[in-house]
Structure formats: C-alpha cells, structure tokens
Design an enzyme around this catalytic site. Structure first.
Site, PDB file in Angstrom:
ATOM      1  CG  ASP A   1      98.129  36.797  61.904  1.00 30.35           C
ATOM      2  OD1 ASP A   1      98.852  37.049  60.912  1.00 30.35           O
ATOM      3  OD2 ASP A   1      96.886  36.938  61.907  1.00 30.35           O
TER       4      ASP A   1
ATOM      5  CG  ASP B   1      97.307  41.525  57.842  1.00 26.21           C
ATOM      6  OD1 ASP B   1      97.173  42.747  58.054  1.00 26.21           O
ATOM      7  OD2 ASP B   1      98.225  41.047  57.152  1.00 26.21           O
TER       8      ASP B   1
HETATM    9  C1  XBP Z   1      97.379  38.287  55.796  1.00 25.56           C
HETATM   10  C2  XBP Z   1      97.391  38.348  54.349  1.00 25.56           C
HETATM   11  C3  XBP Z   1      97.933  39.541  53.687  1.00 25.56           C
HETATM   12  C4  XBP Z   1      97.070  40.781  53.675  1.00 25.56           C
HETATM   13  C5  XBP Z   1      97.603  41.752  52.654  1.00 25.56           C
HETATM   14  O1  XBP Z   1      97.307  36.930  56.243  1.00 25.56           O
HETATM   15  O2  XBP Z   1      97.015  37.413  53.674  1.00 25.56           O
HETATM   16  O3  XBP Z   1      98.119  39.199  52.348  1.00 25.56           O
HETATM   17  O4  XBP Z   1      95.744  40.455  53.300  1.00 25.56           O
HETATM   18  O5  XBP Z   1      98.934  41.981  52.842  1.00 25.56           O
HETATM   19  P1  XBP Z   1      97.792  36.496  57.701  1.00 25.56           P
HETATM   20  P2  XBP Z   1      99.943  42.340  51.643  1.00 25.56           P
HETATM   21  O6  XBP Z   1      97.028  37.315  58.702  1.00 25.56           O
HETATM   22  O7  XBP Z   1      97.412  35.034  57.804  1.00 25.56           O
HETATM   23  O8  XBP Z   1      99.280  36.710  57.786  1.00 25.56           O
HETATM   24  O9  XBP Z   1      99.184  43.058  50.564  1.00 25.56           O
HETATM   25  O10 XBP Z   1     100.968  43.217  52.320  1.00 25.56           O
HETATM   26  O11 XBP Z   1     100.500  41.023  51.172  1.00 25.56           O
HETATM   27 MG    MG Z   2      95.635  36.786  60.165  1.00 28.39          MG
END
Ligand code: XBP
Ligand code: MG
Length: 237
Positions: free
Chosen positions: A8, A10
């Site tokens: 992952d 983020d």
């Molecule tokens: C990450 C997200 C993303 C970011 C924003 O979740 O939910 O939406 O917050 O990204 P995970 P974008 O770590 O579970 O993948 O604005 O590019 O969508």
């Molecule tokens: Mg995440």
C-alpha cells in the site's frame, strides 16, 4: 513460498494523509473559494471513504446534498481533484513527505533478495510516482513489477479489486505474496483477495479495527524492526 511484496502507499510507505493529502485538499478548497476545511478529527472520520474524489463526494453529500446532485457537480469534483493532485505533487517534490521508518531498507533488501515488488493503492498513479521519485530517486518506479493505482478498478478498498488486479498482472497466486497495509479498509481489501497481510499502523489508523482473519499476520506500530526473515516467517505462519 514468498515471492512478492505488495505495498500500500498512503499511510504505509509514508504519512501521506497527514503530511500531504489533507493539506492539499484544504488548499484546493480555499483556492476554489469553498468554505470547506477538513481538520484532523474530521479527516480521520472521512478516511473511512477511500479515494480522493469519493471522499469529496461523501463530504459534499453530507453537508449539501442538493448542490452535490446539481448538473455541474461532477465537473466541480473533477476540477477540485485535479488541483488537489497538483498541490500534492508539489508538496511531495519539495520534500514535505518522507518515507516511514524501515521502508527504504525493506524495499532495498527485497530487491537484493530477488523478491518481486508491487503496489496496490487507492491514490492516483501520479501521486505514487511523485512519492517514489522524491523519496527514493527518479528510477525507483521501475523497481515495481506492477503499480495498481486509482481508477483502474471500479471498486476501491475495502473491496479486494485492486489486489486482484495486481495479482493477475503479476501472474502469482495470493498465497505467494505478502501485503503491507496501514488501515482497516486496506487490510480488509488485502485479506479479501487472499493475501497474508502485515499491518503497520499510521497516524490516522492507530485505532482502526482490523479484520479478523488468519491472513492478518502482524499488527505493528512501524516497520523499523522488521527484516526479510521476519516477513518470511509471518508469511509462512
Ligand atoms: C488512500 C486513499 C486515497 C488518498 C487520496 O487509501 O484513500 O484516497 O487519501 O488519494 P489506501 P487520491 O492507503 O487504503 O490506498 O486523492 O489520489 O484519491
Ligand atoms: Mg493506506
């Protein structure tokens, strides 16, 4: 046998939500003249919806369902999200977001050991490339055999779609992979796709309730004390 690490982005590679995404959303709202501001408590709540566009829709429908149903709403969200992505890219390029402890070492060790690296994330591809290039170097997106990101699948995490998409491209069974995730939606997606999963909690996910599954192999504060031997042991458990 462990053959691939599926990361992952983020919250797992870096504290992107805290240091990048929330800041960028708020700046985009201000630039568009909107009276929206997502403070940390609210943002924590809004993270239950993954995907930046989806998160803005969820918020808008909550505070002003009539405006969110207007004919120009789709274009307004698209414009806000494009601006937010540009702001986020600028923050990352300026060094506002750093890798979490242990991440760079694990990536390098995995590469040296011949493990396949892949990414399964909800954020847009441009954000993944910006983060890898700013933190690890310009060529590092090439370290990853597959980068699954953003709108390539119809249903974002906690749906398993992005993991299944990555597995198909890697040509590997889920049982040969290990997912690294930070959140409840992320680990739910990974175990639903059949991947043994290690969780490294991030600032916003400290109190997430993780899925109950034999595939959830570890629940850690960070990856600083983790090496490949540990990952292999968890994978085999
Ligand atoms: C990450 C997200 C993303 C970011 C924003 O979740 O939910 O939406 O917050 O990204 P995970 P974008 O770590 O579970 O993948 O604005 O590019 O969508
Ligand atoms: Mg995440």
């Amino acid at each position: 046998m462990l053959r691939a690490l599926v990361w992952d982005v983020d919250g797992t590679l870096a504290e992107t939500e805290h240091d990048g995404h929330r800041v960028a959303f708020n700046q985009a709202f201000a630039e568009h003249g909107l009276p929206w501001h997502w403070d940390e408590v609210l943002y924590h709540d809004l993270l239950a919806t993954t995907g930046g566009k989806e998160r803005m829709w969820a918020w808008w429908r909550r505070i002003d369902p009539a405006a969110a149903a207007a004919p120009d709403a789709v274009a307004r969200i698209a414009s806000l999200h494009a601006r937010k992505t540009a702001i986020y890219g600028g923050l990352v390029a300026r060094g506002a977001v750093q890798l979490r402890p242990g991440v760079a070492q694990l990536l390098q060790a995995a590469r040296a050991d011949g493990l396949v690296l892949a990414i399964a994330t909800t954020t847009v591809p441009d954000n993944v490339l910006a983060l890898l290039q700013a933190t690890l170097g310009p060529d590092t997106p090439g370290w990853f055999a597959c980068i699954g990101a953003g709108d390539v699948v119809p249903h974002k995490k906690p749906a398993p779609d992005i993991y299944l998409w990555v597995l198909q491209r890697l040509g590997l069974p889920a049982s040969d992979c290990l997912a690294l995730e930070d959140s409840a939606p992320g680990s739910t997606a990974a175990v639903a796709a059949g991947l043994p999963t290690v969780v490294t909690r991030s600032r916003y996910t400290l109190h997430d309730t993780l899925p109950v599954s034999p595939l959830l192999r570890a629940d850690l504060p960070d990856l600083s004390a983790v090496d490949l031997a540990r990952l292999r042991a968890w994978h085999a458990a």
